[in-house]
Scaffold this motif. Structure first.
Motif, PDB file in Angstrom:
ATOM      1  N   ASP A 148      98.133  21.230 101.273  1.00  0.00           N
ATOM      2  CA  ASP A 148      98.922  21.551 102.449  1.00  0.00           C
ATOM      3  C   ASP A 148      99.340  22.389 102.566  1.00  0.00           C
ATOM      4  O   ASP A 148      99.269  23.393 103.771  1.00  0.00           O
ATOM      5  N   ASP A 149     100.053  23.829 101.356  1.00  0.00           N
ATOM      6  CA  ASP A 149     100.477  25.040 101.870  1.00  0.00           C
ATOM      7  C   ASP A 149     100.023  25.911 100.126  1.00  0.00           C
ATOM      8  O   ASP A 149      99.599  25.112  99.523  1.00  0.00           O
ATOM      9  N   GLU A 196     103.712  22.649  86.534  1.00  0.00           N
ATOM     10  CA  GLU A 196     103.584  24.201  86.099  1.00  0.00           C
ATOM     11  C   GLU A 196     103.890  24.379  84.581  1.00  0.00           C
ATOM     12  O   GLU A 196     104.768  23.756  83.930  1.00  0.00           O
ATOM     13  N   ASP A 197     102.926  24.733  84.167  1.00  0.00           N
ATOM     14  CA  ASP A 197     102.609  25.369  83.027  1.00  0.00           C
ATOM     15  C   ASP A 197     104.162  26.063  81.900  1.00  0.00           C
ATOM     16  O   ASP A 197     104.477  26.296  80.914  1.00  0.00           O
ATOM     17  N   LEU A 215     104.422  19.875  93.458  1.00  0.00           N
ATOM     18  CA  LEU A 215     104.442  21.434  93.688  1.00  0.00           C
ATOM     19  C   LEU A 215     103.256  21.779  92.186  1.00  0.00           C
ATOM     20  O   LEU A 215     103.352  21.380  91.229  1.00  0.00           O
ATOM     21  N   LEU A 216     101.978  22.168  92.129  1.00  0.00           N
ATOM     22  CA  LEU A 216     100.727  22.181  91.754  1.00  0.00           C
ATOM     23  C   LEU A 216     100.318  23.749  91.438  1.00  0.00           C
ATOM     24  O   LEU A 216     100.954  24.568  92.217  1.00  0.00           O
ATOM     25  N   PRO A 276     101.718  15.384  99.902  1.00  0.00           N
ATOM     26  CA  PRO A 276     101.912  16.827 100.443  1.00  0.00           C
ATOM     27  C   PRO A 276     101.581  17.728  99.644  1.00  0.00           C
ATOM     28  O   PRO A 276     102.014  17.242  98.172  1.00  0.00           O
ATOM     29  N   ILE A 277     100.701  18.841  98.982  1.00  0.00           N
ATOM     30  CA  ILE A 277     100.853  19.164  98.363  1.00  0.00           C
ATOM     31  C   ILE A 277     101.299  20.912  98.322  1.00  0.00           C
ATOM     32  O   ILE A 277     101.016  21.405  99.074  1.00  0.00           O
ATOM     33  N   ILE A 278     101.350  21.212  97.915  1.00  0.00           N
ATOM     34  CA  ILE A 278     101.932  23.031  97.290  1.00  0.00           C
ATOM     35  C   ILE A 278     101.535  23.326  97.008  1.00  0.00           C
ATOM     36  O   ILE A 278     101.703  23.193  95.901  1.00  0.00           O
ATOM     37  N   VAL A 279     100.621  24.154  96.294  1.00  0.00           N
ATOM     38  CA  VAL A 279     100.119  25.479  95.347  1.00  0.00           C
ATOM     39  C   VAL A 279     100.599  26.505  94.683  1.00  0.00           C
ATOM     40  O   VAL A 279     101.241  27.334  96.329  1.00  0.00           O
ATOM     41  N   ILE A 280     101.208  26.586  93.637  1.00  0.00           N
ATOM     42  CA  ILE A 280     101.958  27.872  93.200  1.00  0.00           C
ATOM     43  C   ILE A 280     101.660  28.376  92.560  1.00  0.00           C
ATOM     44  O   ILE A 280     101.509  28.488  91.610  1.00  0.00           O
ATOM     45  N   SER A 281     101.348  29.475  93.021  1.00  0.00           N
ATOM     46  CA  SER A 281      99.843  30.759  91.666  1.00  0.00           C
ATOM     47  C   SER A 281      99.762  31.837  92.343  1.00  0.00           C
ATOM     48  O   SER A 281     100.891  32.585  92.844  1.00  0.00           O
ATOM     49  N   ALA A 282      99.817  31.863  90.700  1.00  0.00           N
ATOM     50  CA  ALA A 282      99.582  34.101  90.831  1.00  0.00           C
ATOM     51  C   ALA A 282      98.230  34.442  91.080  1.00  0.00           C
ATOM     52  O   ALA A 282      98.248  36.143  91.578  1.00  0.00           O
ATOM     53  N   ARG A 283      97.301  33.806  91.820  1.00  0.00           N
ATOM     54  CA  ARG A 283      96.195  34.181  92.271  1.00  0.00           C
ATOM     55  C   ARG A 283      95.913  34.727  93.656  1.00  0.00           C
ATOM     56  O   ARG A 283      96.753  33.614  94.093  1.00  0.00           O
TER      57      ARG A 283
END
Length: 237
Positions: A102-103, A14-15, A56-57, A80-87
Motif C-alpha cells: 500500500d505504501d 525487519e531483520d 511494516l515489511l 495494509p502493507i507498508i514497505v520499509i526498505s533501503a532499496r
C-alpha cells in the motif's frame, strides 16, 4: 498520541536489530500494540495468527525476498502493507506496489514520517471497510444484535466484550447466517492459508464465544456445530 492508536495492532517484519528496535520503541511510545519478527516465514505465520491492522515489511529479509512475502500475504488478506526498505530503485518501488503493497518508505526515515504513513494507511483501510459494510444491516436474532458498522455486539441490550479474533469469527458467521461454513473455510478466512491444519485454535475461540453469548453453551441458540463439517449461525431476522 492518537485515540486510534489504542486499538490498532502492528506487525513489524525487519531483520536489522537496530532498525527493528527503533521502530518498535517509536510505535510503543504511541501506544500501538506491536509484534516484531526478523524473518519472512515467521512474519507470515504471525500475520495469519494475529491478524494485525497493518504490516511494516522490510524487503531484504534473510530467508526470503520481501516481494515473495507480499505475494503470499495478498493471496489471502487485504491488511495494509507498508514497505520499509533501503532499496531506492524506482523499479523496485513499483514492483512492490504492483505486488500489493500500500505504501513504500525508503530508509533512512524519521519517526514523524513513519507515523504519518501509518495513520494514512489505517484511515484508508477503515474507509474501505466502511464502504463494504455500508449497505449491510445489523444482524439480529432473538436477543443478540451485531452492528457491523460500529463493531458492537449486544446481548439483552448489554455490550458483549469480544477479543479481535472472536469478533471476526462471530461476524464472519453472522454475515453468512443460515449457511454452514466449513472448518477449512473459517480457518483460511480468519487466520489465512499459512495457519496450522489443526483447528484447535478455532474450537477454543468458538468455545469462548459461546460462553459469552449462549445461555447454555451445551444447547446453543445462536451458533451451532455441524459435526465433522463446521459451524452455522442462526439466520438473522
Amino acid at each position: 498520541m492518537t485515540k486510534d492508536s489504542f486499538t490498532n495492532s502492528i506487525l513489524l517484519i525487519e531483520d536489522e536489530e537496530n532498525i527493528r528496535s527503533f521502530i518498535f520503541t517509536a510505535l510503543k511510545n504511541q501506544s500501538y500494540k506491536v509484534t516484531a519478527s526478523a524473518s519472512g516465514a515467521e512474519g507470515l505465520h504471525l500475520a495469519a495468527s494475529l491478524c494485525p491492522d497493518i504490516i511494516l515489511l522490510d524487503l531484504g529479509l534473510p530467508d526470503m525476498d520481501g516481494m515473495e512475502v507480499i505475494k503470499k500475504l495478498r493471496s489471502w488478506t487485504a491488511i495494509p502493507i507498508i514497505v520499509i526498505s533501503a532499496r531506492t530503485n524506482e523499479h523496485e518501488k513499483a514492483r512492490a506496489l504492483d505486488q500489493g503493497a500500500d505504501d513504500y518508505i525508503t530508509k533512512p526515515f524519521g519517526t514523524v514520517e513513519l507515523l504519518a504513513r501509518i495513520r494514512t494507511s489505517l484511515r484508508h483501510s477503515r474507509q474501505m471497510q466502511d464502504m463494504s459494510s455500508i449497505h449491510q444491516k445489523p444482524y439480529h436474532y432473538k436477543n443478540l444484535t451485531i452492528n457491523f458498522e460500529n463493531h458492537v455486539v449486544t446481548l439483552n441490550n448489554e455490550i458483549i466484550h469480544l477479543t479481535q479474533i472472536e469478533y471476526k469469527l462471530l461476524t464472519l458467521l453472522a454475515r453468512n447466517s443460515g449457511k454452514v461454513l466449513t472448518y477449512t473455510f473459517i480457518m483460511e478466512k480468519i487466520w489465512g492459508p499459512y495457519t496450522d491444519n489443526n483447528n484447535q485454535i478455532l474450537r477454543v475461540n468458538m468455545a469462548n464465544i459461546r460462553r459469552k453469548i449462549e445461555k447454555n453453551p451445551a444447547t446453543p441458540e445462536y451458533v451451532f456445530t455441524e459435526i465433522g463439517i463446521g459451524y452455522r449461525m442462526a439466520e438473522g431476522d
